[in-house]
Structures are given as structure tokens and as C-alpha cells.
Design an enzyme around this catalytic site. Structure first.
Site, PDB file in Angstrom:
ATOM      1  N   ALA A 116      56.002  44.445  39.034  1.00 38.21           N
ATOM      2  CA  ALA A 116      54.927  43.894  38.208  1.00 38.21           C
ATOM      3  C   ALA A 116      54.651  42.469  38.644  1.00 38.21           C
ATOM      4  O   ALA A 116      55.491  41.803  39.248  1.00 38.21           O
ATOM      5  CB  ALA A 116      55.325  43.935  36.744  1.00 38.21           C
ATOM      6  N   CYS A 117      53.490  42.040  38.327  1.00 40.96           N
ATOM      7  CA  CYS A 117      53.028  40.691  38.541  1.00 40.96           C
ATOM      8  C   CYS A 117      54.069  39.703  37.995  1.00 40.96           C
ATOM      9  O   CYS A 117      54.547  39.943  36.896  1.00 40.96           O
ATOM     10  CB  CYS A 117      51.724  40.576  37.766  1.00 40.96           C
ATOM     11  SG  CYS A 117      50.882  39.081  37.956  1.00 40.96           S
ATOM     12  N   PRO A 118      54.464  38.647  38.649  1.00 42.70           N
ATOM     13  CA  PRO A 118      53.889  38.079  39.883  1.00 42.70           C
ATOM     14  C   PRO A 118      54.558  38.549  41.166  1.00 42.70           C
ATOM     15  O   PRO A 118      54.231  38.045  42.237  1.00 42.70           O
ATOM     16  CB  PRO A 118      54.181  36.584  39.688  1.00 42.70           C
ATOM     17  CG  PRO A 118      55.515  36.561  39.012  1.00 42.70           C
ATOM     18  CD  PRO A 118      55.533  37.779  38.124  1.00 42.70           C
TER      19      PRO A 118
END
Lengths: 193, 382
Positions: A16-18
Site C-alpha cells: 500500500a501507499c507510500p
């Protein structure tokens, strides 16, 4: 499925982001300028963020292929003289401002196009003069050092270098046209081909 | 919840208090520029700046220069990960207190909380559920041991919990029209509660499930002592759009009339056809209603529409004075106003309409994704 050659493949699936961007940045630091990386991600947010990050750093975002949930992002590492850390010529004029000036000032406005002759032949701003970046230093005597000169290329990179060169040589009023012909909506002309 | 020294999580509910109570808050939004431009957390005294997290990978100095040092800062991103990443670095750089938004903009979009609007006859009450992140408003009408929910949001558990707290049973769920900006929870909540689901017939021509036809002349009764809900056909946003007159005092106007704007007629692709209906509803039908009715819309578009305690409401006569959409005398000017230069459509609005007709059944993640962004149902939204 289109087969696109990449120098390196980076697996960011399930992250997942980042993390996809953090890992891409690390991998990119190890690549040579001009090399292409394929980043495989499943986070949909990575699409807009890859584009934003590339724009921000000067690396070239080439495109994304979607296969179901999998996103394959392709990016090309910029060479040091393409990245944004580079010193920039401080004076710029936007495409829109230049278009307005041309409307009111007509051919009085000096526009220097520093792209290659072939690019110039197919599409250029009316009344612009052509001196490719590589030949600029040896052809300075064709230009008036006191005049206001608007320097243009495709995306503003070569014209920026040209502006810096001209300013170094004592030209008083050079302005870089940004972003350049790639986004130009005003009138153009071409050679009679 | 303390995670480490100086770093705290803030829930959507806690953030909502800042908006509703008009408290001061500084927000660093680390999503990409486009997402920020399209949709962000707003409030009377909320100041936000945008620095995408990927510009802060080398260090948070650019952020430090722009965040006031003497105040708390809330870092926000789409889902949480990047805001936590940046917030941790701000703490390392000596800032405190630093918060990140738990669940990010997704949680913010899903948060809704009840506000009491007023009492109804015989001890009944009317509640407004304010979905701050998306600008959606839904309602619970309570009387005796029964409740009706109007324009139910997807998060049906919120209404179930609230009904349980009040000790009432949900008997009706009503949609004023087929929604294009958010997924209706009306049918799901009706199924779970054994309630009737009402939808205007003219908006339901393509639906593939059972519903009760919401039409003028029918009456919906809540509780023994009868709070009456009278449907009033008020087309224009959709062809079936129906307003609800509750207890002769409240006008639930759906997406026809908002506090500072009016409904847009284009979301089903029929703007030119529906302009006349919209005009007639706003300039004739609503004119003929008692002017002291309290208008309760299904959306707000700007935070300036939030009143005391977060309530969104206005007297009909006041709206005829102040609402720009009700003050365009010339019909041609009105037509241009509601068909030209409209704001962008709500995110995934076509898929949302399909899902609300029962023709698509997206899973939970897809539903969240479809509902990202502001509602954009008003003519004057950004």
C-alpha cells in the site's frame, strides 16, 4: 498483452501507499540514466502517484498497462541534465502569455526555436527563427543581445539550456517559453512539403 | 490513541468535531495534487496545504517551512499509510503534536453523525445525518416506537445502531430519487429491518427489485400517533424526484433545492428535457407551498451551508430571498445556468446509478472506490 522491454522489474504487488513509490525511488537510484523500470503494483492509487512523482523528479513516466488488478508502470530514468535539481533560467513566459504578445505585437515578437531542423520544418510558431541548441553558440551573431528573445522548444528543457547559454553570453532579455510547443494551442505553420 | 511520542491518530469522528464546532485546525494533505484539487477536508476555520508525500521522500523540510510550529498539525492521505509515513518524519524533526487521519479520506468519506433538527408532534423527533466528507444528508423520522429513514447512506449500521439506542424499529426507508452521487443503503436497510423500501416510480423504471412506489396522494405513517409524510412530485434533478412534507413543518427537498444552490438536471443525460420540470418545481410548485416550511436538503456543497452544530436547514421564504437558483427571472437565463458550465459530474456517477437500480453489485472495496469525492449534485458546486 503488449511486451515492453524493461531493464529492471520491481515487484510492489500487495504493497500500500507510500511503499510502491518509496521502493521505486530506491530502485531508480541504482539505475543508469536512460534505463527503463517496470513497477508492478496492485494499489490503484499508485497510478496517479507514479505520474505525479515522475513529474516532480523529472523522470519520464511512459505509461501503465492494466491486467485485471495488476498495474504495470513503466518509467525511464532521466539523465542528470534532465532532472529538476538542475539550475533553471529564472525568466519564463507561458504559452498563453506568448500567444497574447503575438496577437498584439505580430512579427515584432522575436521567437527563437532551438529544436532540430526537422522538428522545425513540420510544425513551428509563425515568424519564429530556427537555431538548433547544438549550433547556438556558434551562431550568436545572428541575434540581437539587447532584444527581448522568447526561446522555445518542445517541452521547455532545451530552451532552458539555451536561455542559460544566452544569458551567460550577455543577452539581456531572454525568456524561456513554458511548457513549449508540445502544449501550443495558438497558430502554427510548416514548410511547403 | 498514542502510537509513539508526539504521534497520534485522529479518527474521522474526532475530525468531524473540528468542522462542526468550527475549531481551528491545520491540515497537511499529502495526496497528489489532482486528488487534492478535486476534493479535500474543508471547514470554517480549517486551513490546509497540499504537499504530495512523494515530494517529501528526501526529507520533510519543504513541509516544515510551511507548517506553523506552535500548533497541532493533522496529516491526511487517501488511506492512511502515506500520512503516517510523513507524520512520523515530522515528529522526528521535532514537531509535536502531529496527528494522522485514521483510515484517511476513505474513512472521512464514510463518517456520518446524527444531529437533532427538532421535535415532531406527540413526542416525535427528526434527525439529520450529516456525512461531512461527501456532503450527503440523510434523515431519521421518529415517532412512538417507529422510524423512517430518508435518503439512506451506504453505511446502514449507523442507522441501525441509532435506532437501537432510541429503542425504535425501522419501518420505512425512502429514497427521494434515484441517486447518482452515492450508493443508496435504502434497500439493504429495508431488507435487514423488515421495512418497506420506497422509491419514485418514474425513477424506478429500470430497477430489478421490489419497491413501494413513492407517489403523490399516498401517505406514509410513522408511529401510532401518526407522523404523516406526504410525497410531492418535484421533478427536475431526476424525472421522478419527490419531496417529502413531514408533519406539515418540514420539507425534505431531496436534490431539487439546496441551501445555497439548486439541483442539476444533467446526471441522467437528459438536461435539456428536464430543465422545464426543474423550473416548474422551483418557481411554481414550491412557491405554492407554505413559505414557513423548513427545507431539509439531501446535500450541502460548501461548508458555508453548515449552520449551528452542523445542521443544514433553511426556511423556504428565506431561500426565495437568498438562493441564487431561485432568483433567475428570465427562463432562458435559467436554462443556460442549469445546463451550461456545470461542475464535473460526481465520481463514477453512471456506475452508481446502475448499482442503485440493482443492475450492478460491486463489492465493498469497489463501493468505497465509487463513492470517492464530493457529491457535486448542485448547479453551483465547484
Amino acid at each position: 498483452m503488449p511486451d515492453i522491454q524493461a531493464d529492471q522489474t520491481l515487484d510492489c504487488r500487495g504493497l500500500a501507499c507510500p511503499m510502491p513509490i518509496v521502493k521505486t525511488k530506491k530502485a531508480m537510484d541504482q539505475l543508469q540514466a536512460g534505463q527503463v523500470i517496470e513497477v508492478q503494483a496492485t494499489d490503484r492509487g499508485s497510478l496517479a502517484d507514479m505520474q505525479g512523482w515522475a513529474k516532480n523528479t523529472g523522470h519520464l513516466y511512459l505509461g501503465t498497462i492494466e491486467e485485471g488488478n495488476l498495474l504495470r508502470h513503466y518509467l525511464r530514468k532521466a539523465s542528470p541534465d534532465e532532472t529538476k535539481e538542475l539550475k533553471k533560467h529564472p525568466y519564463t513566459v507561458s504559452n498563453e502569455e506568448l500567444a497574447k504578445k503575438m496577437e498584439s505585437g505580430g512579427r515584432q515578437v522575436t521567437i527563437l526555436d532551438v529544436r532540430e531542423p526537422a522538428e522545425f520544418a513540420f510544425r513551428r510558431l509563425p515568424g519564429s527563427i530556427s537555431i538548433p541548441l547544438g549550433a547556438l553558440e556558434s551562431r550568436l551573431d545572428e541575434l540581437d543581445p539587447e532584444a527581448e528573445i522568447h526561446v522555445i522548444c518542445r517541452t521547455g528543457t532545451r530552451s532552458d539550456l539555451a536561455c542559460q547559454l544566452l544569458a551567460d553570453k550577455g543577452f539581456k532579455q531572454v525568456k524561456n517559453v513554458v511548457p513549449g510547443i508540445s502544449d501550443w494551442n495558438g497558430p502554427t505553420e510548416q514548410d511547403n512539403i | 490513541m498514542e502510537v509513539s511520542n508526539g504521534l497520534h491518530a485522529m479518527t474521522a469522528e474526532e475530525l468531524a468535531r473540528f468542522v462542526l464546532d468550527q475549531q481551528e485546525l491545520f491540515i497537511l494533505d499529502v495526496r497528489n495534487e489532482e486528488d487534492y484539487r478535486n476534493w479535500r477536508i474543508e471547514g470554517e476555520r480549517i486551513k490546509s496545504i497540499n504537499l504530495p508525500y512523494f515530494t517529501l521522500l528526501e526529507g520533510v523540510e519543504p513541509a516544515l517551512a510551511r507548517i506553523p510550529a506552535d500548533r497541532p498539525v493533522l496529516v491526511v492521505c487517501a488511506k492512511e499509510g502515506s500520512s503516517k509515513f510523513v507524520a512520523e518524519r515530522l515528529v522526528e524533526a521535532g514537531r509535536s503534536p502531529v496527528y494522522y487521519l485514521e483510515g484517511g479520506m476513505k474513512s472521512w468519506s464514510e463518517h456520518l453523525a446524527p444531529v437533532k433538527i427538532g421535535e415532531l408532534a406527540d413526542g416525535g423527533a427528526l434527525y439529520q445525518f450529516v456525512r461531512l466528507g461527501k456532503g450527503c444528508l440523510s434523515y431519521m423520522i421518529v415517532s412512538g416506537e417507529e422510524a423512517a429513514i430518508v435518503d439512506t447512506a451506504r453505511m446502514t449500521d449507523v442507522y441501525e445502531r441509532f435506532a437501537a439506542e432510541l429503542g425504535v424499529k425501522i419501518k420505512h426507508t425512502i429514497d427521494t430519487h434515484l441517486h447518482a452521487d452515492h450508493l443508496s443503503g435504502g434497500r439493504k436497510l429495508a431488507d435487514r429491518s423488515g421495512a418497506a423500501y420506497w422509491l419514485p416510480l418514474k425513477d424506478a423504471t429500470e430497477v430489478i427489485f421490489h419497491y413501494d412506489s413513492l407517489e403523490e396522494g399516498r401517505e406514509i405513517v410513522v408511529g401510532d400517533t401518526a407522523i404523516r409524510i406526504h410525497p410531492i412530485h418535484s421533478p427536475g434533478h431526476t424525472i421522478g424526484s419527490t419531496s417529502l412534507l413531514v408533519d406539515e413543518r418540514y420539507l425534505l427537498s431531496g436534490d431539487i433545492l439546496f441551501v445555497e444552490s439548486i439541483g442539476r438536471p444533467d446526471l441522467a443525460g437528459l438536461a435539456e428535457d428536464w430543465v422545464g420540470d426543474l423550473r416548474e418545481t422551483l418557481y411554481e410548485r414550491y412557491r405554492g407551498l407554505p413559505q414557513d416550511l423548513i427545507v431539509l436538503p439531501a446535500h450541502f456543497g460548501q461548508v458555508s451551508e453548515l449552520g449551528e452544530g452542523g445542521k443544514v436547514m433553511a426556511r423556504l421564504s428565506d431561500l426565495y430571498r437568498s438562493n441564487p437558483g431561485l432568483n433567475i427571472a428570465d427562463e432562458e437565463a435559467f436554462r443556460r445556468e442549469v445546463t451550461e458550465n456545470l461542475p464535473p459530474q460526481p465520481n463514477a456517477y453512471q456506475a452508481i446509478r446502475q448499482a442503485n437500480m440493482g443492475k450492478q453489485t460491486p463489492d465493498e472495496d469497489e463501493q468505497r472506490e465509487m463513492e470517492i469525492g464530493p457529491n457535486r449534485c448542485a448547479v453551483h458546486d465547484q
